[in-house]
Design a protein around this motif. Sequence first.
Motif, mmCIF file in Angstrom:
data_model
loop_
_atom_site.group_PDB
_atom_site.id
_atom_site.type_symbol
_atom_site.label_atom_id
_atom_site.label_comp_id
_atom_site.label_asym_id
_atom_site.label_seq_id
_atom_site.Cartn_x
_atom_site.Cartn_y
_atom_site.Cartn_z
ATOM 1 N N ILE A 1 0.019 13.565 2.958
ATOM 2 C CA ILE A 1 -0.044 12.418 2.041
ATOM 3 C C ILE A 1 1.000 11.277 2.229
ATOM 4 O O ILE A 1 1.461 10.694 1.319
ATOM 5 N N ARG A 2 1.624 11.254 3.318
ATOM 6 C CA ARG A 2 2.926 10.428 3.660
ATOM 7 C C ARG A 2 2.897 9.961 5.084
ATOM 8 O O ARG A 2 2.702 10.846 6.063
ATOM 9 N N VAL A 3 3.463 8.799 5.348
ATOM 10 C CA VAL A 3 3.391 8.434 6.771
ATOM 11 C C VAL A 3 4.430 9.320 7.499
ATOM 12 O O VAL A 3 5.375 9.626 6.726
ATOM 13 N N ARG B 1 2.378 1.707 -3.510
ATOM 14 C CA ARG B 1 1.133 2.078 -4.609
ATOM 15 C C ARG B 1 0.679 3.552 -4.271
ATOM 16 O O ARG B 1 0.374 4.341 -5.200
ATOM 17 N N ASN B 2 0.900 3.786 -2.830
ATOM 18 C CA ASN B 2 0.340 5.325 -2.490
ATOM 19 C C ASN B 2 1.480 6.411 -3.086
ATOM 20 O O ASN B 2 1.411 7.438 -3.415
ATOM 21 N N ASP C 1 10.412 4.786 6.312
ATOM 22 C CA ASP C 1 9.996 5.239 5.116
ATOM 23 C C ASP C 1 11.072 5.345 4.113
ATOM 24 O O ASP C 1 11.154 5.052 2.861
ATOM 25 N N ILE D 1 0.898 7.024 -6.727
ATOM 26 C CA ILE D 1 -0.214 7.910 -7.213
ATOM 27 C C ILE D 1 0.219 9.267 -6.824
ATOM 28 O O ILE D 1 -0.288 10.312 -7.096
ATOM 29 N N ARG D 2 1.226 9.444 -5.885
ATOM 30 C CA ARG D 2 1.705 10.814 -5.360
ATOM 31 C C ARG D 2 3.275 10.899 -5.201
ATOM 32 O O ARG D 2 3.756 10.634 -4.587
ATOM 33 N N SER E 1 -10.734 7.831 -4.351
ATOM 34 C CA SER E 1 -10.605 9.455 -4.148
ATOM 35 C C SER E 1 -9.241 9.456 -3.232
ATOM 36 O O SER E 1 -8.776 10.672 -3.385
ATOM 37 N N GLU E 2 -9.065 8.585 -2.423
ATOM 38 C CA GLU E 2 -7.846 8.739 -1.611
ATOM 39 C C GLU E 2 -6.715 8.154 -1.816
ATOM 40 O O GLU E 2 -5.498 8.747 -1.693
ATOM 41 N N GLY E 3 -6.816 6.651 -2.078
ATOM 42 C CA GLY E 3 -5.440 6.156 -2.526
ATOM 43 C C GLY E 3 -5.546 4.607 -2.204
ATOM 44 O O GLY E 3 -7.042 4.044 -2.017
ATOM 45 N N PHE E 4 -4.551 3.875 -1.768
ATOM 46 C CA PHE E 4 -4.592 2.426 -1.700
ATOM 47 C C PHE E 4 -4.405 2.296 -0.031
ATOM 48 O O PHE E 4 -3.973 3.053 0.860
ATOM 49 N N GLY E 5 -5.228 1.225 0.338
ATOM 50 C CA GLY E 5 -5.464 0.823 1.859
ATOM 51 C C GLY E 5 -6.753 0.957 2.204
ATOM 52 O O GLY E 5 -7.619 0.582 1.520
ATOM 53 N N PHE F 1 1.793 10.541 8.845
ATOM 54 C CA PHE F 1 0.584 11.431 9.242
ATOM 55 C C PHE F 1 -0.491 11.232 8.011
ATOM 56 O O PHE F 1 -1.470 11.738 7.573
ATOM 57 N N PHE F 2 -0.377 9.834 7.295
ATOM 58 C CA PHE F 2 -0.913 9.646 5.957
ATOM 59 C C PHE F 2 -2.318 9.687 6.285
ATOM 60 O O PHE F 2 -2.966 9.110 7.240
ATOM 61 N N ASP G 1 -7.802 -1.732 -1.395
ATOM 62 C CA ASP G 1 -6.683 -2.472 -1.002
ATOM 63 C C ASP G 1 -5.823 -2.908 -2.207
ATOM 64 O O ASP G 1 -6.440 -3.339 -3.195
ATOM 65 N N ASP G 2 -4.581 -3.097 -2.451
ATOM 66 C CA ASP G 2 -3.953 -3.237 -3.820
ATOM 67 C C ASP G 2 -4.309 -4.666 -4.200
ATOM 68 O O ASP G 2 -4.145 -4.990 -5.095
ATOM 69 N N GLN G 3 -4.253 -5.630 -3.154
ATOM 70 C CA GLN G 3 -4.742 -6.974 -3.455
ATOM 71 C C GLN G 3 -6.144 -7.245 -4.048
ATOM 72 O O GLN G 3 -6.222 -8.075 -4.625
ATOM 73 N N ILE H 1 -8.120 10.010 -7.205
ATOM 74 C CA ILE H 1 -6.719 10.079 -7.263
ATOM 75 C C ILE H 1 -6.026 8.843 -8.177
ATOM 76 O O ILE H 1 -4.977 8.959 -8.782
ATOM 77 N N PHE H 2 -7.002 7.765 -8.510
ATOM 78 C CA PHE H 2 -6.731 6.751 -9.240
ATOM 79 C C PHE H 2 -7.735 5.827 -9.617
ATOM 80 O O PHE H 2 -8.848 5.871 -8.930
ATOM 81 N N ASP I 1 1.037 -1.136 0.002
ATOM 82 C CA ASP I 1 -0.029 -0.090 -0.113
ATOM 83 C C ASP I 1 0.919 1.167 0.099
ATOM 84 O O ASP I 1 0.497 2.240 -0.770
#
Lengths: 608, 364
Positions: B314-316, A360-361, A375, A364-365, B245-249, B318-319, B216-218, B158-159, A357
């Motif tokens: 948009i990143r861990v 893949r995020n 990370d 897209i970003r 709209s937001e992403g994967f997961g 704090f994603f 979820d990507d799977q 977003i995708f 995940d």
Amino acid sequence: METEASKLRTVLVTDCGSTTTKALLFQKTQDGWRQTARGEAPTTVEEPVADVTVGALNAFSEVEEVSGRRILRPRSAGMAHPFLESEQNGSHGIDLYLSTSSAGGGLQMVVGGVVKEMTTESAERAALGAGAIVLDALSADDGREDHERIDRVRHLKPDIVLLTGGVDGGSKQHVIEVAELLLAAAPRPRFGDTLRLPVIYAGNRDAAGEVSEILERVADVQVVGNVRPTLETENLGPAREAIHELFLTHVMSHSPGYGKLLGWSPKPILPTPAAVGDMTLRHAKRNNVQVLCADIGGATTDVFSVFRDQEDELIFNRTVSANLGMSYSVANVLVEAGVENIARWLPYQVSDAEVRDRLRNKMIRPTSIPQTLEDLWLEQAVCREALRLSLAHHRSLAVGLSGQRRVRGIADIFAQRSNRYELVDLMHLDVVIGSGGVLSHAPQRLSAAMMMIEGFGLQGVTQITVDSIFMMPHLGVFSSVHPQAADEIFINDCLVNVGHAIVPVYAEDGRGELARVTFEGKELASIEAGAVQVVELCAGSRGRLIVEPRGRVNVGAGPGQVYERDIEVGKCGLILDGRNRPLRWQGPRVAWPEQQRVLYRQLGLDQA
Amino acid sequence: MAQAFTPGLACRISDVIRRVRELPVPGELTVQVGQEVQAHQVVARAFLPGELHIQRVAEKIGIEPHEVIAGLKVQAGQAVTVGQVLCEHVGLFGLFRSQFKSPVDGVVELITASSGHIGVRSAAKPIAIEAYVSGRVVEVSEGKSVTIETRAAFVQGIFGVGGERVGKLLVLDGDKLPQGTQLRGAVLVMRGAPSASFLVAAKEAGICGLVAGSVDDQVLASYLGYDVGIALTGDEDVPFTLIVSEGFGALEMSERVYALLKKFNGQSASINGATQVRAGAVRPEIVIPGSMQDSMAVEPSAAGLVLGAQVRLIRVPFFGQYGQVHELPHEAQRIDTGALARVLRVKLSSGEVVTVPRANVELV
């Protein structure tokens, strides 16, 4: 604009990349030629701007701000170029402007040949060496049905097609068949609905007339010398020159704003990878060393190599792994490598789902950057796998042709494989150059070195360097005007000497001490099987490195042979890696993160 | 300097949307400027050149290439039909006669003496381009394209996967398919992430689109039958278009997007999952024509990254969290990885103030 090397003092060079246009100022100073200022701006080849010169001018403005030197005329309307011309010892202006470009996806080509491992491979090498991305390689023996090949090529929009096939004086039938396939597919050129597709024919000269006749219905055909005049010889020069000429006259001139950009420089714009390749080859020839260079970008990874062939001649090769990269293509590295291969490098426990995940995020970003060490390590793990996969791709294409003559009938031609041999020999690789943000901007130089040692699986003694700010394209095109100045800047400002990796290769049951390392007569350390350590030395000092192996261990001079070489110590000193090749992980997968954590801690990579 | 933050995706309750409907080859337009069109209405037609079928005649009937030329029964440019003899070879004393018949209807385009091949091009194939969005034709380029304009609510994802579809929006309350509701042709909206079994059930129900918060990507891999490596999508042969709209997961759809889509529940929407993240970025879209409200952008502030602007991280680590720009230090700062980066301080909805790289926020 001045092009005479001896009169140059201030040169501005841009690389117009897919996303960023980078401008560098090169100046002759009291310390010789140096890179003195840098500016960058988003590349503007897309709507609504659709003019590459807008982004270039923005980058020039930043160079002006950084350097305090006025470069641009206040008003340039109606002028041939926007630059102030410099005066002798003046504080403003430039003498020369040069550029490279990979904007808009770079130069995209389809190549075709008769035998996959012969003429088609030669065609690929010619296209890649000229700086192209190969969208597809057609062969009469590529295992696809005619309709599959036609369907594939029909949907591609190449800039140029390179068609080869057959040796001079040999059978014409197969290459004519490939030409017919191309006719049936009738690929449309990428730019301009009214333009005809440029096709370079570099195959059996006896078939040139018939191939031209077939393809003239859908393409503009240019005939050049055969890339494979005989089975044992390869002649890539004429095809590469034709590609460069068409790149300028056909591709560049139809790209947004390039007509203007071409007019600003008295020298041709080079495809970015071609310029990097030129610089890599220059470095290898000047120092008589074997070099491997990887530029890992967001979308693609370019690999350049210069290795000696069986006749001891330095042979240049380039490949591009079009979908291995750190942002746009990051998820494709995941797909090709597999989640387990990425996770094995991580010094912490994480679920496969989390890895997938996160990557893949990132896909897209793509402009986001790692914010935590965990990370960062994940991206560096991806880098190792991208390097591993792109080197495997490179090895498959970087081959030499043995000189032994074989007499073959045409019936044997599809079965011939035996006169190619792999050129890449990591045990005798002298220098590796890493380029691209993940390597050049790694917060610790040692982590950049470890990515290359582990990703490439380096062996023997190898100097590890990085391109400080991705300057090789600029220097490559500058070297076409002033090679000596380009070399000076390359050494002083471009290449960062990170260190030397010493990696013994030994039998599977090897234990204990593998080799002893001496520098300038002082014994520094012994390399132990399975252990990795860094020996810090005074960076910049020069001296004799001696590595004495135990038993049949090979450290680069052959099994059991002592290795000796004069080196200049890099920033990280010597990296002694006692893990055998290929790298293997011990025990169950669940134990791997702890093994990696121990290694990271030993090397000091577990902290920012 | 390059823009240091992601501009954010559009979410507009009312906007003027233009879509150019272009023919791949020159053809004929079936509408005129000023004409009102419906999403499924054909606005342009053309004929794609037929396939060139190369027949290995010499090889197939066991003769030499030059014998093909001698035995030709047709000439270049001649129309032929299935079964028509293209080449005939008569062997020794006229005893062995072999023929090669055309496997397709078409026109002989190629006869190659050195290979003994004959190429027959089959008839051109008709194609039709639909309007995709209901609206008014505002521009035509004769023989090439039609531009349609509509006032519509407009949301970017977003995708996505899958191409253009048109259907009625049906906003779900939870993560289950509603029972007893007609779902065929619907565009479902769900706030969270669909399970693999949800996608199977949705396919069986015949929906034409699904807009979800995340996937979820799977689950996506099981839907597509393969792993996505590059965010270059839109041509997938899938039963319905999927947009996140937001992403994967397992991320929930942002409140503003969910609220907007809920507002238009039951209305017709044109959706397209095509995504291209590389230069010239294309994001998936949901266009809901007919919004008569004044332009009320619920989209990112045009002012850009300024104090008080709403952002999403948009990143861990704090994603997925939201906050407000609290401070914009000018100088680059060293972040936890050891890298120097331009940063900003964000006040999260929890009240906590955190420092993040500017590259790791997008305006909302």
